[in-house]
Design a protein around this motif. Structure first.
Motif, PDB file in Angstrom:
ATOM      1  N   LYS A 278       4.697  -5.448  -4.506  1.00  0.00           N
ATOM      2  CA  LYS A 278       3.717  -5.027  -5.505  1.00  0.00           C
ATOM      3  C   LYS A 278       3.636  -5.990  -6.687  1.00  0.00           C
ATOM      4  O   LYS A 278       2.832  -5.784  -7.601  1.00  0.00           O
ATOM      5  CB  LYS A 278       4.063  -3.616  -6.000  1.00  0.00           C
ATOM      6  CG  LYS A 278       3.994  -2.553  -4.910  1.00  0.00           C
ATOM      7  CD  LYS A 278       4.263  -1.176  -5.469  1.00  0.00           C
ATOM      8  CE  LYS A 278       4.270  -0.133  -4.356  1.00  0.00           C
ATOM      9  NZ  LYS A 278       3.002  -0.057  -3.624  1.00  0.00           N
TER      10      LYS A 278
ATOM     11  N   SER B 105       9.303  -2.878  -0.596  1.00  0.00           N
ATOM     12  CA  SER B 105       8.275  -2.002  -1.161  1.00  0.00           C
ATOM     13  C   SER B 105       8.069  -2.248  -2.650  1.00  0.00           C
ATOM     14  O   SER B 105       7.012  -1.944  -3.201  1.00  0.00           O
ATOM     15  CB  SER B 105       8.662  -0.533  -0.937  1.00  0.00           C
ATOM     16  OG  SER B 105       9.937  -0.257  -1.513  1.00  0.00           O
TER      17      SER B 105
ATOM     18  N   SER C 244       0.810  -1.219   0.000  1.00  0.00           N
ATOM     19  CA  SER C 244       0.000   0.000   0.000  1.00  0.00           C
ATOM     20  C   SER C 244       0.845   1.272   0.000  1.00  0.00           C
ATOM     21  O   SER C 244       0.302   2.373  -0.134  1.00  0.00           O
ATOM     22  CB  SER C 244      -0.923   0.010   1.227  1.00  0.00           C
ATOM     23  OG  SER C 244      -0.169   0.018   2.431  1.00  0.00           O
ATOM     24  N   GLN C 245       2.173   1.144   0.156  1.00  0.00           N
ATOM     25  CA  GLN C 245       3.036   2.318   0.202  1.00  0.00           C
ATOM     26  C   GLN C 245       3.370   2.802  -1.213  1.00  0.00           C
ATOM     27  O   GLN C 245       3.490   2.016  -2.141  1.00  0.00           O
ATOM     28  CB  GLN C 245       4.329   1.999   0.954  1.00  0.00           C
ATOM     29  CG  GLN C 245       4.117   1.515   2.382  1.00  0.00           C
ATOM     30  CD  GLN C 245       3.393   2.545   3.235  1.00  0.00           C
ATOM     31  OE1 GLN C 245       3.800   3.702   3.301  1.00  0.00           O
ATOM     32  NE2 GLN C 245       2.316   2.115   3.881  1.00  0.00           N
ATOM     33  N   PHE C 246       3.522   4.119  -1.342  1.00  0.00           N
ATOM     34  CA  PHE C 246       3.878   4.701  -2.634  1.00  0.00           C
ATOM     35  C   PHE C 246       5.387   4.583  -2.851  1.00  0.00           C
ATOM     36  O   PHE C 246       6.173   4.737  -1.921  1.00  0.00           O
ATOM     37  CB  PHE C 246       3.459   6.168  -2.708  1.00  0.00           C
ATOM     38  CG  PHE C 246       1.965   6.366  -2.754  1.00  0.00           C
ATOM     39  CD1 PHE C 246       1.274   6.170  -3.939  1.00  0.00           C
ATOM     40  CD2 PHE C 246       1.272   6.732  -1.614  1.00  0.00           C
ATOM     41  CE1 PHE C 246      -0.104   6.348  -3.985  1.00  0.00           C
ATOM     42  CE2 PHE C 246      -0.096   6.915  -1.652  1.00  0.00           C
ATOM     43  CZ  PHE C 246      -0.787   6.713  -2.843  1.00  0.00           C
ATOM     44  N   LEU C 247       5.755   4.297  -4.085  1.00  0.00           N
ATOM     45  CA  LEU C 247       7.167   4.229  -4.432  1.00  0.00           C
ATOM     46  C   LEU C 247       7.709   5.626  -4.716  1.00  0.00           C
ATOM     47  O   LEU C 247       6.953   6.546  -5.040  1.00  0.00           O
ATOM     48  CB  LEU C 247       7.362   3.341  -5.666  1.00  0.00           C
ATOM     49  CG  LEU C 247       6.978   1.873  -5.516  1.00  0.00           C
ATOM     50  CD1 LEU C 247       7.085   1.162  -6.857  1.00  0.00           C
ATOM     51  CD2 LEU C 247       7.852   1.183  -4.480  1.00  0.00           C
ATOM     52  N   ASP C 248       9.018   5.786  -4.600  1.00  0.00           N
ATOM     53  CA  ASP C 248       9.638   7.064  -4.941  1.00  0.00           C
ATOM     54  C   ASP C 248       9.425   7.365  -6.419  1.00  0.00           C
ATOM     55  O   ASP C 248       9.216   6.463  -7.240  1.00  0.00           O
ATOM     56  CB  ASP C 248      11.142   7.021  -4.639  1.00  0.00           C
ATOM     57  CG  ASP C 248      11.414   6.916  -3.137  1.00  0.00           C
ATOM     58  OD1 ASP C 248      10.519   7.270  -2.353  1.00  0.00           O
ATOM     59  OD2 ASP C 248      12.522   6.476  -2.764  1.00  0.00           O
ATOM     60  N   ASP C 249       9.494   8.626  -6.750  1.00  0.00           N
ATOM     61  CA  ASP C 249       9.229   9.049  -8.129  1.00  0.00           C
ATOM     62  C   ASP C 249      10.207   8.443  -9.130  1.00  0.00           C
ATOM     63  O   ASP C 249       9.873   8.274 -10.308  1.00  0.00           O
ATOM     64  CB  ASP C 249       9.295  10.579  -8.224  1.00  0.00           C
ATOM     65  CG  ASP C 249       8.167  11.253  -7.431  1.00  0.00           C
ATOM     66  OD1 ASP C 249       7.147  10.576  -7.194  1.00  0.00           O
ATOM     67  OD2 ASP C 249       8.325  12.428  -7.054  1.00  0.00           O
TER      68      ASP C 249
END
Length: 262
Positions: free
Chosen positions: A168, A164, A109-114
């Motif tokens: 996914k 992370s 559920s965590q967003f990855l770095d850009d």
């Protein structure tokens, strides 16, 4: 019309049975009831047991079947790990799998770095560059300063298999990436980035294995044994990683015919 087998089977359609004499018309059925009765009649005319007529002379001809049961190459003297070491690695690997499974939902559920742009599942070249980096994929020779201070340019050095990231990946993507990396390894040498990703993907691979995954991990173990067989020294940095891959495939995933024996 009912056979002994039919008596044991539940009726799925409310169609009244009929005797053969009641349905002798050769005309096409006019409604669903007549169609189902016609099916009943045709089924009643079929024998319960059918015996094929086989010519015994044809079976006497010699038949050849090619079956490939290729195992791992035996390790050179002193290059294979002890049974105790293998048991320890399997225990650690099992703990890693449990930890990954425990924290998967959180990291998923965590967003990855850009800067982390994961390729599409079917992008084989993209995944090779993502995991191994452009330096390895394009065979770019690093300067001495770069070797001492490689920096964190993941495009060049490859993204590590952070939790992370691997959290996914679904099972289809895990199998696909595993296949891409193993295919790359078939024609190239073992590198640290490859070892890290193979270990992470195996840790995320669910049991029981699908046939495709089963074939892939056996291919991996065989390739590792082939590279190991050509090592010139027991001090080679690749030896421990190659032994570990063979150990996980053979001992944890129960491909016992590939295991190193003491």
């Amino acid at each position: 019309m009912k056979s002994d087998v039919e008596e044991l089977m539940p009726r799925l359609l409310p169609v009244e049975s009929c005797d053969a004499e009641e349905f002798t018309s050769n005309e096409p059925p006019r409604n669903p009831q007549e169609y189902l009765r016609q099916v009943q009649r045709e089924a009643s005319l079929c024998p319960d047991v059918v015996v094929a007529q086989i010519d015994p002379k044809k079976l006497k001809k010699k038949q050849s079947v090619n079956v490939s049961i290729t195992g791992c190459l035996a390790a050179p003297q002193g290059f294979s790990p002890s049974l105790k070491w293998q048991q320890q690695q399997v225990s650690k690997f099992s703990e890693v799998r449990q930890s990954v499974n425990k924290h998967r939902q959180h990291w998923k559920s965590q967003f990855l770095d850009d800067n982390v742009v994961m390729p599409k599942m079917e992008d084989e070249d993209g995944w090779k560059r993502f995991c191994l980096g452009e330096n390895v994929c394009l065979d770019i020779q690093l300067k001495e300063d770069d070797k001492v201070n490689p920096g964190l340019d993941y495009v060049k050095t490859g993204f590590p298999p952070f939790l992370s990231i691997v959290s996914k990946l679904n099972q289809s993507t895990i199998s696909a990436v595993l296949e891409y990396l193993i295919n790359w390894f078939e024609e190239r040498d073992f590198v640290p980035q490859l070892g890290r990703w193979l270990y992470a993907l195996l840790a995320c691979l669910e049991k029981p294995l699908l046939p495709e995954a089963h074939s892939l991990i056996r291919q991996l173990a065989r390739r590792c044994s082939a590279v190991r067989a050509n090592l010139e020294s027991k001090d080679d940095d690749r030896l421990s990683a190659l032994n570990l891959m063979i150990c996980i495939v053979a001992r944890y995933f129960e491909q016992n015919d590939l295991a190193d024996k003491e």
